[in-house]
Write a protein that holds these residues in place. Structure first.
Motif, PDB file in Angstrom:
ATOM      1  N   ILE A 116       0.930  -1.145  -0.028  1.00 37.12           N
ATOM      2  CA  ILE A 116      -0.005   0.063   0.092  1.00 37.12           C
ATOM      3  C   ILE A 116       0.888   1.163  -0.026  1.00 37.12           C
ATOM      4  O   ILE A 116       1.744   1.440   0.788  1.00 37.12           O
ATOM      5  CB  ILE A 116      -0.761  -0.077   1.240  1.00 37.12           C
ATOM      6  N   THR A 117       0.661   2.173  -0.927  1.00 34.34           N
ATOM      7  CA  THR A 117       1.428   3.475  -0.817  1.00 34.34           C
ATOM      8  C   THR A 117       0.598   4.624  -0.954  1.00 34.34           C
ATOM      9  O   THR A 117      -0.596   4.231  -1.328  1.00 34.34           O
ATOM     10  CB  THR A 117       2.509   3.449  -2.286  1.00 34.34           C
ATOM     11  N   ASP A 118       1.002   5.600  -1.054  1.00 34.57           N
ATOM     12  CA  ASP A 118       0.034   6.839  -1.014  1.00 34.57           C
ATOM     13  C   ASP A 118      -1.240   6.785  -0.209  1.00 34.57           C
ATOM     14  O   ASP A 118      -2.198   7.096  -0.714  1.00 34.57           O
ATOM     15  CB  ASP A 118      -0.332   7.093  -2.425  1.00 34.57           C
ATOM     16  N   TRP A 119      -0.995   6.365   0.934  1.00 34.42           N
ATOM     17  CA  TRP A 119      -2.370   6.140   1.974  1.00 34.42           C
ATOM     18  C   TRP A 119      -2.639   7.355   2.569  1.00 34.42           C
ATOM     19  O   TRP A 119      -1.843   7.968   3.162  1.00 34.42           O
ATOM     20  CB  TRP A 119      -1.944   4.798   2.818  1.00 34.42           C
ATOM     21  N   HIS A 120      -3.856   7.720   2.382  1.00 37.76           N
ATOM     22  CA  HIS A 120      -4.344   8.840   3.231  1.00 37.76           C
ATOM     23  C   HIS A 120      -5.783   8.439   3.633  1.00 37.76           C
ATOM     24  O   HIS A 120      -6.681   7.969   3.152  1.00 37.76           O
ATOM     25  CB  HIS A 120      -4.641  10.111   2.202  1.00 37.76           C
ATOM     26  N   ARG A 121      -6.249   8.721   5.115  1.00 33.95           N
ATOM     27  CA  ARG A 121      -7.385   8.697   5.671  1.00 33.95           C
ATOM     28  C   ARG A 121      -7.844  10.138   6.072  1.00 33.95           C
ATOM     29  O   ARG A 121      -7.234  10.874   6.871  1.00 33.95           O
ATOM     30  CB  ARG A 121      -7.276   7.675   6.507  1.00 33.95           C
ATOM     31  N   ASN A 122      -9.184  10.351   5.991  1.00 39.49           N
ATOM     32  CA  ASN A 122      -9.522  11.384   6.658  1.00 39.49           C
ATOM     33  C   ASN A 122     -11.022  11.336   6.795  1.00 39.49           C
ATOM     34  O   ASN A 122     -11.936  10.338   6.084  1.00 39.49           O
ATOM     35  CB  ASN A 122      -9.678  12.575   5.527  1.00 39.49           C
ATOM     36  N   VAL A 123     -11.821  12.105   7.631  1.00 38.55           N
ATOM     37  CA  VAL A 123     -13.319  12.115   7.975  1.00 38.55           C
ATOM     38  C   VAL A 123     -13.475  13.402   7.703  1.00 38.55           C
ATOM     39  O   VAL A 123     -12.894  14.589   8.161  1.00 38.55           O
ATOM     40  CB  VAL A 123     -13.412  11.639   9.386  1.00 38.55           C
ATOM     41  N   TYR A 124     -14.711  13.569   6.777  1.00 34.94           N
ATOM     42  CA  TYR A 124     -15.201  15.006   6.368  1.00 34.94           C
ATOM     43  C   TYR A 124     -16.681  14.989   6.768  1.00 34.94           C
ATOM     44  O   TYR A 124     -17.470  14.226   6.808  1.00 34.94           O
ATOM     45  CB  TYR A 124     -15.014  15.048   4.832  1.00 34.94           C
ATOM     46  N   GLU A 125     -16.747  16.185   7.318  1.00 31.75           N
ATOM     47  CA  GLU A 125     -18.293  16.721   7.394  1.00 31.75           C
ATOM     48  C   GLU A 125     -18.700  17.373   6.297  1.00 31.75           C
ATOM     49  O   GLU A 125     -17.954  17.676   5.268  1.00 31.75           O
ATOM     50  CB  GLU A 125     -18.369  17.787   8.456  1.00 31.75           C
ATOM     51  N   GLY A 126     -19.880  17.289   6.045  1.00 32.87           N
ATOM     52  CA  GLY A 126     -20.687  18.156   4.679  1.00 32.87           C
ATOM     53  C   GLY A 126     -21.272  17.297   3.914  1.00 32.87           C
ATOM     54  O   GLY A 126     -22.165  17.574   3.113  1.00 32.87           O
TER      55      GLY A 126
END
Length: 175
Positions: free
Chosen positions: A84-94
């Motif tokens: 796994i490369t370029d791994w990003h995790r976010n939680v977004y409101e909206g």
């Protein structure tokens, strides 16, 4: 809220097996976690962004800290983790519930807060509230492939994704 997981995969020899694991084992396990309301995977059509994207509707960021989430594979890609490369995790409101993206649809996602979608009533403005927190703002929009001008979207610098399967929901037969 939307929990977004973006990544690329660097081992062509095992990529088909990894995708089968993610789509047919990991996502069904995650959709059974209390507080995860939808899950859907996507594959990038645009260069310069992570190749894969998973979007999950979650009740709140605390769902991702739960023992049930970790037990069912959340945050872990098992034997594939090293690829796994370029791994990003976010939680977004909206957005409360991620809309389904069908086989004749396209998902457009901005890399940052700037977007041609600012005055588009069908677009969602997402604000990062947990995890990586980058980018701080994004826009998300689902398009019907028949009605969209792909060249314009590419010029806008958007990440374009096609669905890799149907949107999963708990309590629904997800085949």
């Amino acid at each position: 809220m939307i929990y977004a997981v973006e990544c690329s995969y660097n081992d062509r020899a095992s990529e088909v097996e990894w995708n089968a694991f993610y789509s047919f084992e990991k996502l069904p396990a995650l959709i059974s976690v209390a507080g995860i309301n939808t899950s859907q995977r996507f594959k990038a059509l645009t260069p310069g962004c992570p190749k894969y994207l998973a979007l999950h509707s979650v009740a709140c960021p605390d769902v991702l800290l739960s023992a049930e989430y970790r037990l069912k594979g959340g945050g872990n890609f098992a034997k594939w983790q090293s690829h796994i490369t370029d791994w990003h995790r976010n939680v977004y409101e909206g957005i409360e519930l991620m809309p389904a993206v069908g086989p004749t649809d396209l998902l457009a996602l901005s890399f940052d807060g700037s977007s041609a979608f600012e005055h588009d009533d069908e677009a969602f403005r997402l604000e990062a509230v947990a995890l990586d927190m980058k980018p701080a703002f994004r826009w998300l929009r689902v398009f019907d492939l028949v009605k969209v001008d792909l060249a314009r979207l590419r010029l806008e610098g958007l990440a374009l994704y096609e669905p890799m399967g149907k949107r999963l929901m708990p309590g629904v037969r997800n085949e």
